[in-house]
Write a protein that holds these residues in place. Structure first.
Motif, PDB file in Angstrom:
ATOM      1  N   UNK A   1       2.351   6.622  -6.994  1.00 51.04           N
ATOM      2  CA  UNK A   1       1.374   7.541  -7.583  1.00 51.04           C
ATOM      3  C   UNK A   1       1.825   8.997  -7.518  1.00 51.04           C
ATOM      4  N   UNK A   2       2.743   9.319  -6.631  1.00 54.80           N
ATOM      5  CA  UNK A   2       3.224  10.691  -6.507  1.00 54.80           C
ATOM      6  C   UNK A   2       4.320  11.024  -7.517  1.00 54.80           C
ATOM      7  N   UNK A   3       4.858  10.010  -8.199  1.00 56.11           N
ATOM      8  CA  UNK A   3       5.928  10.232  -9.162  1.00 56.11           C
ATOM      9  C   UNK A   3       5.382  10.758 -10.485  1.00 56.11           C
ATOM     10  N   UNK A   4       6.265  11.441 -11.248  1.00 58.71           N
ATOM     11  CA  UNK A   4       5.869  11.844 -12.594  1.00 58.71           C
ATOM     12  C   UNK A   4       5.988  10.619 -13.503  1.00 58.71           C
ATOM     13  N   UNK A   5       5.478  10.734 -14.731  1.00 56.47           N
ATOM     14  CA  UNK A   5       5.422   9.580 -15.636  1.00 56.47           C
ATOM     15  C   UNK A   5       6.814   9.014 -15.960  1.00 56.47           C
ATOM     16  N   UNK A   6       7.792   9.875 -16.143  1.00 56.34           N
ATOM     17  CA  UNK A   6       9.148   9.408 -16.458  1.00 56.34           C
ATOM     18  C   UNK A   6       9.704   8.562 -15.310  1.00 56.34           C
TER      19      UNK A   6
ATOM     20  N   UNK B   1       0.837  -1.200   0.000  1.00 56.01           N
ATOM     21  CA  UNK B   1       0.000   0.000   0.000  1.00 56.01           C
ATOM     22  C   UNK B   1       0.872   1.249   0.000  1.00 56.01           C
ATOM     23  N   UNK B   2       1.907   1.253   0.840  1.00 55.06           N
ATOM     24  CA  UNK B   2       2.823   2.398   0.897  1.00 55.06           C
ATOM     25  C   UNK B   2       3.567   2.569  -0.418  1.00 55.06           C
ATOM     26  N   UNK B   3       3.991   1.472  -1.023  1.00 55.90           N
ATOM     27  CA  UNK B   3       4.691   1.529  -2.306  1.00 55.90           C
ATOM     28  C   UNK B   3       3.787   2.128  -3.384  1.00 55.90           C
ATOM     29  N   UNK B   4       2.552   1.686  -3.444  1.00 57.65           N
ATOM     30  CA  UNK B   4       1.605   2.199  -4.426  1.00 57.65           C
ATOM     31  C   UNK B   4       1.342   3.684  -4.208  1.00 57.65           C
TER      32      UNK B   4
END
Length: 113
Positions: free
Chosen positions: A92-97, A85-88
């Protein structure tokens, strides 16, 4: 443990990255009603609970009663450990690259084993 039904509704909405307006439209209530549900001013109707079950595949026992498993969450009919859950959430906070780089790294790790 998420102790109130309002907190659990907010958790479902936020984990799906939806605004109150978007979520409210999906489950058939007004944004004002959703806000009051999330604040535990009211309890959701059966129709609202069913809509959340259908849209988000949530476990109704978890939504209504707050049943919580210590190490493994079974909220969305998937057995997901807290670490996942923490990993997901972080992913989700990262940009697409950056997301693409993480996916490539995971594929590299998997091919090594």
């Amino acid at each position: 443990m998420i102790s109130t039904i309002g907190e659990r509704i907010r958790t479902v909405r936020k984990s799906n990255q939806l605004s109150q307006v978007e979520f409210a439209n999906m489950v058939g209530v007004s944004q004002g009603t959703l806000s009051e549900l999330e604040q535990d001013k009211y309890k959701p109707s059966l129709d609202t609970i069913i809509a959340m079950k259908e849209w988000f595949k949530i476990d109704i026992d978890w939504l209504i009663f707050g049943d919580d498993i210590k190490e493994t969450k079974n909220i969305f009919n998937l057995s997901i450990e807290l670490q996942e859950i923490n990993l997901l959430s972080n992913f989700r906070e990262l940009n697409e690259k950056d997301k693409d780089e993480i996916i490539q790294f995971i594929k590299l790790k998997l091919t090594r084993y």
